[in-house]
Design a protein around this motif. Structure first.
Motif, PDB file in Angstrom:
ATOM      1  N   TYR A 228     -25.274  32.907  47.068  1.00  0.00           N
ATOM      2  CA  TYR A 228     -26.011  31.803  46.449  1.00  0.00           C
ATOM      3  C   TYR A 228     -26.869  32.303  45.287  1.00  0.00           C
ATOM      4  N   THR A 229     -27.410  33.506  45.427  1.00  0.00           N
ATOM      5  CA  THR A 229     -28.196  34.084  44.328  1.00  0.00           C
ATOM      6  C   THR A 229     -27.321  34.280  43.097  1.00  0.00           C
ATOM      7  N   TYR A 230     -26.114  34.800  43.330  1.00  0.00           N
ATOM      8  CA  TYR A 230     -25.183  34.997  42.224  1.00  0.00           C
ATOM      9  C   TYR A 230     -24.806  33.662  41.577  1.00  0.00           C
ATOM     10  N   LEU A 231     -24.673  32.631  42.387  1.00  0.00           N
ATOM     11  CA  LEU A 231     -24.334  31.312  41.846  1.00  0.00           C
ATOM     12  C   LEU A 231     -25.457  30.775  40.963  1.00  0.00           C
ATOM     13  N   VAL A 232     -26.690  31.030  41.346  1.00  0.00           N
ATOM     14  CA  VAL A 232     -27.832  30.613  40.519  1.00  0.00           C
ATOM     15  C   VAL A 232     -27.797  31.356  39.180  1.00  0.00           C
ATOM     16  N   VAL A 233     -27.524  32.655  39.239  1.00  0.00           N
ATOM     17  CA  VAL A 233     -27.422  33.449  38.005  1.00  0.00           C
ATOM     18  C   VAL A 233     -26.286  32.909  37.138  1.00  0.00           C
ATOM     19  N   LEU A 234     -25.168  32.578  37.776  1.00  0.00           N
ATOM     20  CA  LEU A 234     -24.034  32.004  37.043  1.00  0.00           C
ATOM     21  C   LEU A 234     -24.434  30.709  36.347  1.00  0.00           C
ATOM     22  N   ALA A 235     -25.149  29.844  37.051  1.00  0.00           N
ATOM     23  CA  ALA A 235     -25.582  28.569  36.474  1.00  0.00           C
ATOM     24  C   ALA A 235     -26.483  28.798  35.264  1.00  0.00           C
ATOM     25  N   VAL A 236     -27.364  29.793  35.357  1.00  0.00           N
ATOM     26  CA  VAL A 236     -28.261  30.102  34.236  1.00  0.00           C
ATOM     27  C   VAL A 236     -27.461  30.587  33.032  1.00  0.00           C
ATOM     28  N   ILE A 237     -26.487  31.463  33.280  1.00  0.00           N
ATOM     29  CA  ILE A 237     -25.649  31.985  32.188  1.00  0.00           C
ATOM     30  C   ILE A 237     -24.876  30.854  31.509  1.00  0.00           C
ATOM     31  N   LEU A 238     -24.292  29.977  32.317  1.00  0.00           N
ATOM     32  CA  LEU A 238     -23.521  28.864  31.760  1.00  0.00           C
ATOM     33  C   LEU A 238     -24.411  27.895  30.997  1.00  0.00           C
TER      34      LEU A 238
END
Length: 589
Positions: free
Chosen positions: A557-567
């Motif tokens: 889930y942490t990685y998904l949050v980082v992904l959302a920020v990058i996108l």
């Protein structure tokens, strides 16, 4: 009721093999000689396989029908789901007009068809294979080449052939992971063995591809670029597979060869620009220039796609997505109803991983890309509907092809063919790649072929005194050249290349190249087994028990949050540059 598989139904292996080969020989006849449409050939082949399974192998009618249904369901998800989304993403780019900018950009690098094929089919296709796999590389690269103006047959054909080099390490190394789990050999030595076989093919593949497109003489004209592409790819594939493991060779080799070739083309150009016969000469309108912001916007669907498929390949993200969104069930009437020859019951569990599937990653990329390329969501929905209509026959083809594959496997027909190859004695290393080739031709997947035959490869090698890692690696290496003629792959490429109904032409285009490359790999493996033993890595077998590790969902889930920020940051950058361009139109003139 439990039904036990039979490998030699006639108590004469020669006669059993002749009958077992009939469905496969029919596929070759239907596509090469009869020139049938893909969905027709696959449906008839499925019927033939079902009759042989029932009448010769004694498979109950109910199990045969359920096996076909199980395969068709797998064909619809995740295979058709992925193909549908990949073509949808590409169609969005075309509908918005952004692909015209991409074409202009590619022409500014090189308008030579030979070099465009290397950049897109070979290098970019390898990168996509390493991240997404399961048909996405061929679907996306074939559509891109057709969009650039390639002859559809050549676009689809060379994308299938180019996809051979990276298949072994596809989907973040899943084929090798499966081979390791089935055979008991650790992942790294299998990766090393494959990484000491395929780079030989990889270094020659660019020249081979260009020769197919333009002929040997025209390929020699771009010899320096071909060498840069092939050597950089092969070296990075060798290095990463031998020292980093099976997860990243395609990603590293694909990106590395793109960078190397693009840098090289800044300093070197071919003397003549080659185009297809009857194709107009390349023209680059120098009055048109695009800002970096416009280029970023045009490439944004593929940038988002790249980010998404990389993220979806990270194990903690997969674990988190599967925890939140995966349904699995035992296939009714089929699960544990078939007993293998070794006495084990065959589990038939269907996993609907609707969040972690690669097709879902591409769908999210497409939804993000819709506003980035200047379309509304209503226009996007219209494009989606048109895409479904475009792919209706390929969807039928893929579903029937997977039904065909599942019947062959569940009935024991595949095992009959494998048994003959396994009894070739000291020549088995030569035929070991053929077993992998056969598995991929039937299933359309190197992963599935490894699940089928890795244990057989291991046991047979031990019985003849050959290191098992050679033959297990050969199953993977041989499988990659079966991918280009697998009916499943043909259907995907035909769908992306606007060749629906012309699958037979595509099959005839690729089949001879598959046999040539297979023979080459067979010779390499035979040499590795007996003459080049110093190439074989040293290793210890995996322990019989592996500690169960609970998935780290929090990390995912942490990685998904980082992904959302990058996108989000990428989207803001693209939309801001696009808005600035609109507000200051005179500055570009």
């Amino acid at each position: 009721m439990i039904w036990k598989q039979v490998i030699d139904p006639f108590n004469s292996i020669a006669l059993s093999v002749l009958v077992a080969a009939v469905p496969i020989l029919f596929i070759f006849w239907a596509l090469i000689i009869r020139k049938m449409k893909g969905y027709q050939a696959s449906l008839i082949a499925t019927g033939i396989a079902m009759l042989i399974a029932i009448l010769v192998y004694g498979m109950p009618v109910k199990l045969a029908l359920l096996s076909a249904a199980h395969g068709a369901l797998y064909g619809l998800f995740p295979i058709c789901w992925l193909v549908l989304m990949a073509v949808f993403l590409f169609n969005l780019t075309v509908k918005s007009g952004q692909f015209e900018i991409i074409k202009h950009y590619m022409a500014s690098i090189t308008s030579d068809r030979r070099l465009q094929a290397l950049l897109i089919a070979f290098s970019f296709g390898s990168f996509l294979e390493g991240t997404a796999g399961f048909g996405a590389p061929v679907a996306i690269t074939a559509a891109m080449l057709v969009g650039l103006g390639f002859n559809p047959l050549y676009a689809s054909g060379i994308c299938l052939i180019a996809n051979t080099a990276p298949v072994a390490f596809g989907s973040i190394g899943i084929p090798i992971t499966v081979a390791s789990q089935v055979s008991g050999i650790p992942e790294l030595p299998i990766s090393q063995m494959v990484g000491r076989t395929l780079p030989i093919l990889s270094v020659m593949l660019p020249f081979y591809l260009v020769s197919i497109i333009a002929g040997v003489k025209k390929a020699q004209e771009v010899g320096p670029a071909v060498l840069v592409s092939g050597i950089s790819f092969a070296f990075l594939q060798y290095f990463s597979s031998n020292f980093l493991g099976p997860a990243l060779p395609d990603v590293i080799a694909g990106l590395g060869s793109i960078v190397c070739l693009m840098v090289f083309l800044r300093f070197w150009k071919p003397k003549t620009i080659w185009r297809f016969a009857n194709e107009p000469a390349a023209t680059l309108n120098t009055d048109i220039s695009y800002t970096n912001g416009q280029l970023l916007r045009a490439w944004s669907p593929f940038l988002v796609l790249t980010i998404m498929v990389i993220a979806w390949g990270i194990q903690p993200i997969k674990d988190a997505l599967n925890t939140a969104g995966m349904t699995q069930f035992e296939f009714p009437g089929l699960h544990n109803a078939i007993q293998g020859e070794d006495g084990t019951l065959l589990a038939k569990v269907f996993k609907l991983n609707y969040l972690s599937a690669a097709g879902t990653a591409i769908l999210i990329a497409a939804l993000i890309a819709i506003p980035l390329v200047g379309l509304t969501y209503s226009e996007g929905l219209s494009v989606c509907g048109a895409t479904v209509n475009q792919l209706k026959f390929p969807i039928l083809t893929i579903a029937s092809v997977l039904a065909f594959a599942y019947i062959l496997n569940d009935s024991g027909i595949t095992l009959t063919l494998a048994d003959v190859l396994a009894n070739t004695g000291i020549l088995f290393p030569f035929f070991a790649p053929v077993l992998g080739w056969l598995g991929v031709f039937i299933t359309g997947s190197d992963t599935s072929a490894n699940a089928l035959f890795s244990k057989l490869q291991y046991a047979t090698a031990q019985s003849i005194g050959v290191d098992p890692v050679v033959t297990v690696g050969a199953n993977i290496s041989g499988g990659v050249v079966g991918k280009m003629i697998s009916p499943q792959s043909i259907a995907v490429a035909a769908a992306a290349g606007n060749l629906v109904g012309k699958e037979s032409e595509l099959f005839r285009f690729t089949v001879k190249h598959s046999f040539i490359m297979l023979f080459f790999i067979c010779l390499i493996v035979l040499a590795q087994a007996y003459a080049l033993k110093w190439l074989i890595p040293t290793y210890e077998m995996l322990g019989s028990q592996k500690a169960a590790v609970s998935p780290d969902v929090t990390k995912g889930y942490t990685y998904l949050v980082v992904l959302a920020v990058i996108l989000a940051a990428l989207a803001v950058t693209i939309l801001t540059t696009a808005k600035t361009k609109k507000e200051t139109p005179d500055l570009a003139n």
